[in-house]
Design a protein around this motif. Structure first.
Motif, PDB file in Angstrom:
ATOM      1  N   ALA A   1       0.856  -1.197   0.000  1.00 21.85           N
ATOM      2  CA  ALA A   1       0.000   0.000   0.000  1.00 21.85           C
ATOM      3  C   ALA A   1       0.888   1.241   0.000  1.00 21.85           C
ATOM      4  O   ALA A   1       1.940   1.274   0.659  1.00 21.85           O
ATOM      5  N   LEU A   2       0.493   2.254  -0.757  1.00 29.24           N
ATOM      6  CA  LEU A   2       1.220   3.524  -0.783  1.00 29.24           C
ATOM      7  C   LEU A   2       0.875   4.347   0.447  1.00 29.24           C
ATOM      8  O   LEU A   2      -0.258   4.300   0.957  1.00 29.24           O
ATOM      9  N   VAL A   3       1.856   5.069   0.931  1.00 28.23           N
ATOM     10  CA  VAL A   3       1.614   5.976   2.058  1.00 28.23           C
ATOM     11  C   VAL A   3       0.982   7.256   1.505  1.00 28.23           C
ATOM     12  O   VAL A   3       1.543   7.902   0.599  1.00 28.23           O
ATOM     13  N   ASP A   4      -0.154   7.595   2.018  1.00 31.98           N
ATOM     14  CA  ASP A   4      -0.903   8.745   1.504  1.00 31.98           C
ATOM     15  C   ASP A   4      -0.132  10.052   1.707  1.00 31.98           C
ATOM     16  O   ASP A   4       0.497  10.280   2.765  1.00 31.98           O
ATOM     17  N   GLY A   5      -0.199  10.924   0.687  1.00 31.45           N
ATOM     18  CA  GLY A   5       0.317  12.287   0.795  1.00 31.45           C
ATOM     19  C   GLY A   5       1.797  12.443   0.600  1.00 31.45           C
ATOM     20  O   GLY A   5       2.298  13.573   0.568  1.00 31.45           O
ATOM     21  N   VAL A   6       2.550  11.360   0.471  1.00 30.53           N
ATOM     22  CA  VAL A   6       4.008  11.469   0.362  1.00 30.53           C
ATOM     23  C   VAL A   6       4.421  11.777  -1.071  1.00 30.53           C
ATOM     24  O   VAL A   6       5.332  12.576  -1.321  1.00 30.53           O
ATOM     25  N   ALA A   7       3.768  11.130  -2.068  1.00 27.45           N
ATOM     26  CA  ALA A   7       4.145  11.346  -3.463  1.00 27.45           C
ATOM     27  C   ALA A   7       3.967  12.799  -3.865  1.00 27.45           C
ATOM     28  O   ALA A   7       4.735  13.325  -4.686  1.00 27.45           O
ATOM     29  N   GLU A   8       2.992  13.501  -3.315  1.00 30.41           N
ATOM     30  CA  GLU A   8       2.769  14.905  -3.645  1.00 30.41           C
ATOM     31  C   GLU A   8       3.895  15.797  -3.145  1.00 30.41           C
ATOM     32  O   GLU A   8       4.061  16.937  -3.604  1.00 30.41           O
ATOM     33  N   GLU A   9       4.675  15.313  -2.171  1.00 26.22           N
ATOM     34  CA  GLU A   9       5.775  16.095  -1.609  1.00 26.22           C
ATOM     35  C   GLU A   9       7.116  15.739  -2.238  1.00 26.22           C
ATOM     36  O   GLU A   9       8.175  16.090  -1.715  1.00 26.22           O
ATOM     37  N   GLY A  10       7.076  14.965  -3.352  1.00 28.71           N
ATOM     38  CA  GLY A  10       8.304  14.654  -4.074  1.00 28.71           C
ATOM     39  C   GLY A  10       9.046  13.430  -3.548  1.00 28.71           C
ATOM     40  O   GLY A  10      10.230  13.239  -3.868  1.00 28.71           O
ATOM     41  N   ARG A  11       8.386  12.581  -2.772  1.00 26.04           N
ATOM     42  CA  ARG A  11       9.023  11.381  -2.243  1.00 26.04           C
ATOM     43  C   ARG A  11       8.150  10.157  -2.557  1.00 26.04           C
ATOM     44  O   ARG A  11       6.945  10.281  -2.824  1.00 26.04           O
ATOM     45  N   LEU A  12       8.794   8.999  -2.511  1.00 25.24           N
ATOM     46  CA  LEU A  12       8.090   7.724  -2.741  1.00 25.24           C
ATOM     47  C   LEU A  12       8.098   6.939  -1.438  1.00 25.24           C
ATOM     48  O   LEU A  12       9.177   6.630  -0.898  1.00 25.24           O
ATOM     49  N   ALA A  13       6.940   6.618  -0.934  1.00 28.15           N
ATOM     50  CA  ALA A  13       6.821   5.861   0.314  1.00 28.15           C
ATOM     51  C   ALA A  13       5.706   4.827   0.169  1.00 28.15           C
ATOM     52  O   ALA A  13       4.617   5.159  -0.314  1.00 28.15           O
ATOM     53  N   PHE A  14       6.028   3.600   0.587  1.00 29.13           N
ATOM     54  CA  PHE A  14       5.017   2.531   0.542  1.00 29.13           C
ATOM     55  C   PHE A  14       5.162   1.646   1.769  1.00 29.13           C
ATOM     56  O   PHE A  14       6.219   1.604   2.415  1.00 29.13           O
ATOM     57  N   GLU A  15       4.074   0.954   2.054  1.00 27.89           N
ATOM     58  CA  GLU A  15       3.989   0.126   3.263  1.00 27.89           C
ATOM     59  C   GLU A  15       3.795  -1.336   2.843  1.00 27.89           C
ATOM     60  O   GLU A  15       2.927  -1.637   2.023  1.00 27.89           O
ATOM     61  N   VAL A  16       4.615  -2.236   3.419  1.00 31.66           N
ATOM     62  CA  VAL A  16       4.574  -3.663   3.080  1.00 31.66           C
ATOM     63  C   VAL A  16       4.242  -4.464   4.332  1.00 31.66           C
ATOM     64  O   VAL A  16       4.884  -4.284   5.379  1.00 31.66           O
ATOM     65  N   THR A  17       3.235  -5.322   4.203  1.00 32.97           N
ATOM     66  CA  THR A  17       2.862  -6.235   5.292  1.00 32.97           C
ATOM     67  C   THR A  17       3.087  -7.667   4.819  1.00 32.97           C
ATOM     68  O   THR A  17       2.576  -8.071   3.769  1.00 32.97           O
ATOM     69  N   ALA A  18       3.885  -8.430   5.574  1.00 35.80           N
ATOM     70  CA  ALA A  18       4.205  -9.816   5.218  1.00 35.80           C
ATOM     71  C   ALA A  18       4.282 -10.648   6.484  1.00 35.80           C
ATOM     72  O   ALA A  18       4.215 -10.121   7.608  1.00 35.80           O
ATOM     73  N   GLU A  19       4.400 -11.963   6.299  1.00 38.90           N
ATOM     74  CA  GLU A  19       4.500 -12.866   7.445  1.00 38.90           C
ATOM     75  C   GLU A  19       5.757 -12.558   8.241  1.00 38.90           C
ATOM     76  O   GLU A  19       6.832 -12.318   7.675  1.00 38.90           O
ATOM     77  N   GLU A  20       5.613 -12.563   9.531  1.00 36.76           N
ATOM     78  CA  GLU A  20       6.742 -12.248  10.394  1.00 36.76           C
ATOM     79  C   GLU A  20       7.878 -13.243  10.152  1.00 36.76           C
ATOM     80  O   GLU A  20       7.672 -14.457  10.124  1.00 36.76           O
ATOM     81  N   GLY A  21       9.075 -12.686   9.958  1.00 40.70           N
ATOM     82  CA  GLY A  21      10.250 -13.520   9.732  1.00 40.70           C
ATOM     83  C   GLY A  21      10.539 -13.819   8.283  1.00 40.70           C
ATOM     84  O   GLY A  21      11.594 -14.380   7.970  1.00 40.70           O
TER      85      GLY A  21
END
Length: 679
Positions: free
Chosen positions: A372-392
């Protein structure tokens, strides 16, 4: 009665009658009829009386009696013989053995005849014997012999082999084995119960073997034998049965990712049993709590979780061991970790045996992965995304520009919370790709596109930055003016040298990555052509390998023979000798380094694709297979990673599964991962 005897009797009767008449005649003549009866007799003058007439002597009897009439001889047990006969009255009947094997020339039996049917009895040893039977009258006249030949069986049946065998843990059935003579009636008794009876064949050697399902203990085993004559033999042994615990071995043959967990069992034939699986407390508690939460309140789920702190057993699965001593049990288990399993068996006599299976895991769910992309970051000239996966789990990510070039990439180990990746990139549109693989080499991928705006710079920001920079420059000038002059030359050298070294390292790293990419690209391009039906003409096949008529070679490279140990884990792969591996459209062939003969001791091996039941890729360089015609997991470790794709292509063709699209996609993915040259 014979003719001579009859004549002799008549003569004796006539002589007796004549003598009596002669004696009575003088008395009749001496008494005249006219004389009184009571007249006294005159006194006789002494004169010489005449001698009476004596009867003549009968002629001597020289006529022998006829031979005795003989009945059918009867042979009884022990060589006792009974012979029916009839002979002249008062004659002496005798039996004498004749022939080369005669035991004696003396009579073996004799009896005075009474002109009626009678019997003679005597005993003899086994064998074919001939006897002469004669009748002798009182005058010593002996008849012609009557001959009889008798087959005598005086010997009891022979026990050639009599064995009792106790059952064992692997086969708890005890047994009794008997070998005796042909045409012998037998009865086998165990603990006063007849377990086998019958008559052996008239010819040949017959083995009588009877299985006995007996509990542990001592049992008398007796045999009774009788031949056709009635001779008998008895023998007795004691069978001690001490089986104890039954034999049982079990192992898990399935993969944790399989929908059914398969337990292969070797145990006592005919035994029944069950597989008892124990789940770990945490998994059981979690599952129970989740299930309860769907239907009840949270407090009910908490109570359920508290009640399942201890390990919980799954419903046992029952089975029966086949006559060949094997059984297979398929378990339908939910995902989770299991402490292990216990396999128990029991036979008809109540004897038991058990064995344990080590802990294992069941995981039929694909790896969890969310992007999932982090909201509001791309508009400020940066790329931020969030990754959820199995622990380990290990997560790979990369950012591609519109040309498919990698802008930035990285790897991280997932934790219990989502991982946020934040990068400063230039303005433009990018594709974010993330992928992960679990411990079973199952992969999950996610991607998304994002448009990053330019960096927002305001006049106030610029003024503030200039002021700060001016202050810093002034401070540096005041404090380090002298040092700056002294070290200016050295600082300039370091400034010039540092970028050059960094550029050289970047260039060298790029060239290495580019060379590896080109090599892999060529291999994948060749694979695409082969998948589309092209016949390779650039292969150099190993010495000693021969293609069958109609067989097409797809790939060949160096390899080593491997085999999975009994534990079945990926780390239990045992490597054998080296050689070459050839992938064809019909088989996977390994040729030892010495050719077909395998000079280094690595034997050649073929895995025919039509007989392959399962395939496991331990990693990108090792593959093992299981075939119907060979037990266990065996395979090869190869140098070229593309070997795995050729093997998958050959298996897909053998199973009629389309594979061209997968190969094409693999080439496209590789082209998107081409290294970016340094600036």
């Amino acid at each position: 009665m014979g003719t001579a005897t009859l004549v002799r009797t008549v003569v004796v009767a006539l002589v007796s009658a004549t003598g009596a008449a002669a004696l009575a005649l003088p008395a009749a003549v001496a008494a005249p009829a006219n004389e009184p009866a009571n007249r006294p007799a005159p006194t006789a003058t002494p004169t010489e009386e005449p001698s009476p007439t004596e009867p003549p002597e009968p002629p001597p009897d020289t006529v022998p009696p006829p031979p005795p009439d003989l009945g059918e001889p009867e042979v009884e047990p022990g060589g006792e013989i009974t012979l029916a006969f009839a002979a002249e009255d008062r004659s002496l009947v005798e039996v004498v053995e004749v022939g080369e094997d005669a035991e004696s020339d003396q009579p073996v039996a004799q009896r005075r005849a009474n002109a009626q049917a009678q019997e003679l009895r005597w005993t003899a040893e086994s064998g074919e014997r001939t006897y002469e039977v004669t009748a002798t009258d009182r005058e010593g006249n002996e008849s012609q012999p009557a001959t009889v030949t008798i087959e005598i069986d005086a010997d009891p049946p022979v026990v050639r082999r009599f064995e009792v065998t106790s059952g064992t843990a692997k086969d708890p059935l005890s047994s009794v084995l008997l070998v005796t003579e042909p045409a012998t009636t037998y009865a086998v008794t165990v603990d006063d119960e007849v377990v086998a009876s019958g008559t052996t064949a008239d010819t040949g050697r017959e083995v009588i073997e009877e299985s006995l399902d007996l509990a542990d203990g001592r049992y008398p085993v007796e045999i009774d034998l009788a031949d056709e004559t009635g001779n008998t033999t008895e023998d007795r042994q004691v069978l001690v049965v001490a089986v104890g615990d039954l034999f049982v071995r079990a192992r898990l043959t399935s993969e944790p990712t399989d929908l059914s967990q398969v337990v292969e069992i070797r145990a006592t034939p005919g035994a029944t049993g069950q597989v008892e699986v124990t789940a770990t407390a945490d998994d059981t508690a979690d599952d129970t709590a989740d299930d309860t939460a769907d239907d009840t309140a949270d407090d009910t789920a908490d109570d359920t979780a508290e009640d399942t702190d201890a390990a919980t057993e799954v419903e046992p699965e029952r089975f029966r061991v086949a006559d060949d001593g094997t059984a297979e049990v398929r378990l339908q288990l939910p995902d989770g970790d299991y402490e292990g399993a216990v396999v128990r068996v029991e036979d008809a006599q109540g004897r038991e045996g058990s064995t344990a299976i080590d802990g294992f895991a069941v995981d039929t769910t694909l790896p969890e992965l969310e992007l999932a992309l982090v909201d509001g970051v791309a508009e400020e000239g940066r790329l931020a995304f969030e990754v959820t996966a199995e622990e380990g789990s290990e997560v790979d990510w990369r950012v591609l520009d519109t040309a498919g070039r990698v802008v930035t990439l990285g790897t991280f180990i997932a934790s219990a919370t989502p991982e946020v990746v934040d990068r400063d990139v230039d303005e433009g549109t990018y594709t974010v790709e993330v992928s992960t693989a679990d411990i079973f080499d199952r992969t999950a991928e996610q991607q998304t596109e994002v448009t990053v705006a330019s960096d927002p710079i305001t006049p106030r920001t610029l003024a503030l930055a200039g002021l700060v920079l001016l202050v810093l420059l002034l401070a540096l000038f005041l404090v380090a003016r002298r040092l700056w002059r002294r070290r200016q030359e050295r600082r300039e050298e370091r400034r010039a040298l540092g970028p050059r070294l960094s550029a050289q390292e970047d260039r060298a790293a790029y060239e290495r990555a580019e060379a590896a990419w080109v090599t892999q690209h060529q291999a994948l391009t060749r694979l695409v052509h082969v998948a589309r039906g092209d016949v390779p003409d650039d292969l150099v096949l190993p010495v000693g390998f021969t293609l069958l008529p109609g067989e097409v070679a797809l790939w060949s490279t160096s390899a080593r023979l491997i085999e999975l140990a009994e534990s079945g884990g990926d780390d239990a792969a045992l490597e054998g000798g080296s050689g070459d591996v050839v992938v064809t459209d019909q088989r996977l062939a390994f040729v030892g380094a010495g050719g077909a003969g395998g000079a280094e001791g690595a034997a050649s091996r073929d895995w025919w694709l039509a007989a392959v039941e399962r395939v496991r890729h331990l990693d990108h360089e090792r593959t093992v297979l299981r075939s119907r015609d060979a037990p266990g997991w065996t395979g090869v470790a190869y140098a070229a990673q593309v070997t795995r794709q050729y093997l998958d292509l050959a298996l897909a063709r053998a199973q009629g599964t389309p594979y061209d699209g997968i190969v094409d996609q693999g080439l496209r993915d590789h082209e998107m991962r081409r290294p970016t040259p340094p600036a």
